[in-house]
Design an enzyme around this catalytic site. Sequence first.
Site, mmCIF file in Angstrom:
data_model
loop_
_atom_site.group_PDB
_atom_site.id
_atom_site.type_symbol
_atom_site.label_atom_id
_atom_site.label_comp_id
_atom_site.label_asym_id
_atom_site.label_seq_id
_atom_site.Cartn_x
_atom_site.Cartn_y
_atom_site.Cartn_z
ATOM 1 N N ASP A 74 12.430 0.245 9.362
ATOM 2 C CA ASP A 74 12.693 0.731 7.999
ATOM 3 C C ASP A 74 12.448 2.227 7.876
ATOM 4 O OD1 ASP A 74 9.910 0.566 8.289
ATOM 5 O OD2 ASP A 74 9.747 -1.203 7.028
ATOM 6 N N ASN A 82 0.996 -9.204 1.388
ATOM 7 C CA ASN A 82 1.801 -10.202 0.668
ATOM 8 C C ASN A 82 2.772 -10.925 1.603
ATOM 9 O OD1 ASN A 82 3.636 -8.224 1.214
ATOM 10 N ND2 ASN A 82 4.132 -7.730 -0.910
ATOM 11 N N HIS A 84 4.891 -9.444 3.653
ATOM 12 C CA HIS A 84 6.171 -8.779 3.933
ATOM 13 C C HIS A 84 6.290 -8.429 5.414
ATOM 14 C CE1 HIS A 84 4.764 -4.369 2.963
ATOM 15 N NE2 HIS A 84 4.529 -4.673 4.211
ATOM 16 N N GLU A 119 10.085 -7.793 0.955
ATOM 17 C CA GLU A 119 9.014 -8.234 0.072
ATOM 18 C C GLU A 119 9.242 -9.695 -0.339
ATOM 19 O OE1 GLU A 119 6.602 -6.322 -0.158
ATOM 20 O OE2 GLU A 119 7.180 -4.224 -0.322
HETATM 21 P P1 PGA Z 1 -0.213 -1.589 7.979
HETATM 22 O O1 PGA Z 1 1.160 -2.051 7.312
HETATM 23 O O2 PGA Z 1 -0.041 -1.742 9.451
HETATM 24 O O3 PGA Z 1 -0.381 -0.171 7.571
HETATM 25 O O4 PGA Z 1 -1.271 -2.491 7.432
HETATM 26 C C1 PGA Z 1 1.789 -3.184 7.788
HETATM 27 C C2 PGA Z 1 2.948 -3.529 6.897
HETATM 28 O O5 PGA Z 1 2.864 -3.241 5.682
HETATM 29 O O6 PGA Z 1 3.934 -4.099 7.379
#
Ligand code: PGA
Length: 260
Positions: A67, A136, A138, A143
């Site tokens: 992304d 959450n 995702h 999401e």
């Molecule tokens: P993080 O993010 O590795 O910074 O916890 C992971 C994500 O949101 O996919």
Amino acid sequence: MKVIVADDYGMMSKEAAEIVAAEIRKKPDCVLALPTGGTPLGLYAELVRMHKEEGLDFSCVFAFNLDEYIGLPEDHESSYNFYMHDRLFNHVNISRDRIRIPCGLAEDPEEEAAAYEWAIKRAGGIDLAVLGIGRNGHIGFNEPRTEFGSLTRPIYLAKRTIEANARFFQENPDAVPRRAISMGIRTIMNSRKIILLASGVEKSHAVNQTVHGPVTEMVPSSVLQLHPDCTLILDKDAASELEPSPNGFIPGPGIKTMVY
Ligand code: PGA
């Protein structure tokens, strides 16, 4: 689903790097999907070490980012383009023309996303997708409520994700973009192999839902239960809510592997 539980973040990162390196050695022109965020920093540091000390060769590897934020130029310090170059690409011998990251400033994000999806297909599809996970559930920026059939497209970030990512915008936490271009769930599920990394107790609930929960669009990562070759690589804290596997586990030094 296979779950590898490592004693700590360092061992989790090394386990993940071994899997990525094995893929590159097996197929030097493999197509990788790569994540950003805090979790994969140790993985990238280990891959850089393997390149410098062990000659791990990235020259033919294709890399597609999961992304990118909409609205940030490539050289913005919080863009994922900047992150990937800063943490990995500038330190290994990957060829610049084999790196693809959605353009955050594309005039038409829909068109950019469709071209991105097409570029993945043209490269032969993703051999190995490396994922992080949000609190959450995702994956990528997909999401809760994202359709499992989704392809690469522009999306809106969830409020919780904006809050979690504010730490990467220290100069102005309000500057977190509200939109991004993200590979879709179907784009990710079409990968031949998937690994998902999670570290820390704040991820334990999402990890539990990923492994044990119902497969539901409310928890995007739960779809991974349906993938034929998916491995979760966790540290102990991220694994702390998991039930023991009814299939037992294979212990290793500082590592145990469970099959669900
Ligand atoms: P993080 O993010 O590795 O910074 O916890 C992971 C994500 O949101 O996919």
